[in-house]
Write a protein that holds these residues in place. Structure first.
Motif, short mmCIF file in Angstrom:
data_model
loop_
_atom_site.label_atom_id
_atom_site.label_comp_id
_atom_site.label_asym_id
_atom_site.label_seq_id
_atom_site.Cartn_x
_atom_site.Cartn_y
_atom_site.Cartn_z
N LEU A 37 0.83 -1.20 0.00
CA LEU A 37 0.00 0.00 0.00
C LEU A 37 0.86 1.25 0.00
O LEU A 37 1.85 1.34 0.73
CB LEU A 37 -0.92 0.01 1.23
CG LEU A 37 -1.78 1.28 1.43
CD1 LEU A 37 -2.79 1.42 0.29
CD2 LEU A 37 -2.47 1.24 2.78
N THR A 169 -4.14 -0.92 -8.40
CA THR A 169 -5.39 -0.24 -8.05
C THR A 169 -5.10 1.14 -7.46
O THR A 169 -4.18 1.30 -6.66
CB THR A 169 -6.17 -1.04 -6.98
OG1 THR A 169 -6.29 -2.40 -7.40
CG2 THR A 169 -7.55 -0.46 -6.77
N LEU A 171 -7.27 3.71 -5.21
CA LEU A 171 -8.49 3.84 -4.40
C LEU A 171 -8.76 5.31 -4.14
O LEU A 171 -7.88 6.03 -3.65
CB LEU A 171 -8.33 3.09 -3.08
CG LEU A 171 -8.31 1.56 -3.18
CD1 LEU A 171 -7.55 0.95 -2.01
CD2 LEU A 171 -9.74 1.03 -3.23
N SER A 282 -10.37 5.73 1.51
CA SER A 282 -9.62 4.81 0.67
C SER A 282 -8.81 3.83 1.51
O SER A 282 -8.71 2.64 1.17
CB SER A 282 -8.69 5.60 -0.27
OG SER A 282 -7.89 6.51 0.48
N VAL A 283 -8.25 4.30 2.61
CA VAL A 283 -7.49 3.42 3.49
C VAL A 283 -8.43 2.45 4.20
O VAL A 283 -8.10 1.28 4.39
CB VAL A 283 -6.66 4.24 4.49
CG1 VAL A 283 -6.04 3.35 5.57
CG2 VAL A 283 -5.57 5.01 3.76
N TYR A 286 -9.12 -0.33 1.78
CA TYR A 286 -7.96 -1.21 1.60
C TYR A 286 -7.78 -2.13 2.80
O TYR A 286 -7.57 -3.34 2.64
CB TYR A 286 -6.69 -0.39 1.38
CG TYR A 286 -5.46 -1.26 1.22
CD1 TYR A 286 -5.11 -1.77 -0.02
CD2 TYR A 286 -4.68 -1.60 2.33
CE1 TYR A 286 -4.01 -2.60 -0.17
CE2 TYR A 286 -3.58 -2.44 2.18
CZ TYR A 286 -3.25 -2.93 0.94
OH TYR A 286 -2.17 -3.76 0.80
N PRO A 290 -7.29 -6.14 1.93
CA PRO A 290 -6.01 -5.82 1.29
C PRO A 290 -5.63 -6.73 0.14
O PRO A 290 -4.97 -6.29 -0.82
CB PRO A 290 -5.00 -5.92 2.45
CG PRO A 290 -5.67 -6.76 3.48
CD PRO A 290 -7.13 -6.47 3.36
N TYR A 293 -6.74 -5.76 -3.71
CA TYR A 293 -6.31 -4.60 -4.48
C TYR A 293 -4.87 -4.68 -5.00
O TYR A 293 -4.45 -3.83 -5.78
CB TYR A 293 -6.49 -3.33 -3.64
CG TYR A 293 -7.93 -3.12 -3.23
CD1 TYR A 293 -8.90 -2.83 -4.18
CD2 TYR A 293 -8.33 -3.25 -1.89
CE1 TYR A 293 -10.22 -2.65 -3.83
CE2 TYR A 293 -9.65 -3.07 -1.52
CZ TYR A 293 -10.59 -2.78 -2.49
OH TYR A 293 -11.91 -2.60 -2.13
N ALA A 296 -1.43 -1.14 -4.35
CA ALA A 296 -2.49 -0.13 -4.36
C ALA A 296 -1.98 1.22 -3.88
O ALA A 296 -1.08 1.31 -3.03
CB ALA A 296 -3.64 -0.58 -3.47
N ALA A 298 -3.70 4.56 -2.15
CA ALA A 298 -4.88 5.13 -1.52
C ALA A 298 -4.73 6.64 -1.49
O ALA A 298 -3.74 7.16 -0.95
CB ALA A 298 -5.06 4.58 -0.11
#
Length: 318
Positions: A37, A169, A171, A282-283, A286, A290, A293, A296, A298
């Motif tokens: 992330l 992704t 987000l 967004s977080v 995720y 997780p 995605y 990703a 965010a």
């Protein structure tokens, strides 16, 4: 995508236009999170939110004589603050119509930038702003349903793709759709392997319902005020933004209130970043799934949080 009102060329031009005023925010690795992330920290903009991008682009695009008459908008907070900042930078007047339910920290921050703030019932803020426009000859800068605003917001996606490769992704929090529309156009043009996923609170999921039904679905305006994510309380996605979302966004997911507050707390403790509830959507999405995605990004869309809400997210108050 050729019949949409915003192109990647518009976004590229906006990137050049706003470069002197808007911060190129960092893309930060979230090594504390499961999976892979990254955080696009738009809470670090001068006004604490991504909205500055669209406001600066829209005001700079106005003809000088039109701009000189001043600008008006309606906003729950961040867009109003952005317009006030951009208007002050351009040396013109700004009137911001804000809902009576707006977070006090956002109201005071907007006034501090020299804008005239008019408080109105949330369901009437657009009507009041339009009346000000007609009476004073000002130009309306809508919070999301405007090609120049969307183009400005899309510049953050260009930055993401320049800073990180092989993204699965992105987000994106969703309110009226201005941010995710700009992100969608940029990502679809520049990274075909990357999908765009929008995130809404389950208590204000009009865009999710609109996509599912193939037409704009309007929620009861008062019902959307149940969510703590005040930046997403728009009862219906925009006329301009909706077809862009249909063409460029893979899906809209929703998160509940507890998950939103938990994400705010996690970002403060683990990432050392202050995010408002709308900015943390967004977080929250995720962290709920997780593995869904992949690699990703965010988007942390804003950090203008009322202290009592932050205290609640940190477990300092009941």
């Amino acid at each position: 995508m050729s019949d949409l009102e915003v192109s990647v060329g518009d976004i590229r031009a906006a990137q050049v236009r706003i470069a002197g005023d808007v911060v190129r925010t960092p893309l930060l690795p979230a090594s504390w999170a499961p999976g892979d992330l990254w955080l696009k920290a738009e809470n670090l903009q001068p006004i604490g939110a991504f909205k500055l991008r669209g406001a600066v682009n829209a005001i700079r695009r106005l003809d000088p004589d039109v701009r000189a008459r001043g600008v008006v908008t309606h906003s729950s907070g961040n867009h109003g603050r952005a317009v006030a900042w951009a208007a002050r930078a351009a040396g013109v007047r700004a009137v911001i119509v804000m809902p009576e339910e707006a977070m006090p920290v956002k109201v005071e921050a907007t006034r501090a930038l020299g804008a005239e703030v008019i408080m109105a019932p949330g369901v009437r803020r657009e009507t009041v702003a339009d009346a000000v426009r007609a009476e004073r000859g000002m130009t309306l800068i809508p919070p999301f349903d405007h090609a120049d605003v969307i183009s400005g917001q899309g510049t953050l996606a260009v930055e993401i793709l320049e800073d990180l490769t092989d993204i699965d992704t992105v987000l994106v929090p969703v309110g009226g759709g201005g941010l995710i529309s700009g992100v969608g156009v940029a990502v679809n043009a520049l990274s075909h392997r990357t999908r765009v996923v929008g995130v809404e609170p389950s208590l204000a999921a009009d865009t999710r319902d609109s996509l599912a039904n193939g037409r704009r679905i309007e929620w009861d305006a008062q019902a959307t005020y149940r969510t703590i994510a005040d930046g997403t309380r728009t009862p219906v996605v925009g006329e301009i933004t909706f077809p862009i979302i249909q063409a460029t966004v893979e899906e809209i997911v929703t998160v509940d209130e507890d998950d939103i507050l938990a994400a705010v707390g996690t970002l403060a403790r683990r990432a050392h970043l202050v995010a408002e509830p709308s900015g943390a959507l967004s977080v929250a999405a995720y962290l709920a799934e997780p593995r869904k995605y992949g690699r990703a990004v965010a988007v942390l869309s804003g950090g203008n949080i009322d202290p009592p809400v932050l205290a609640r997210a940190l477990g300092l108050t009941p």
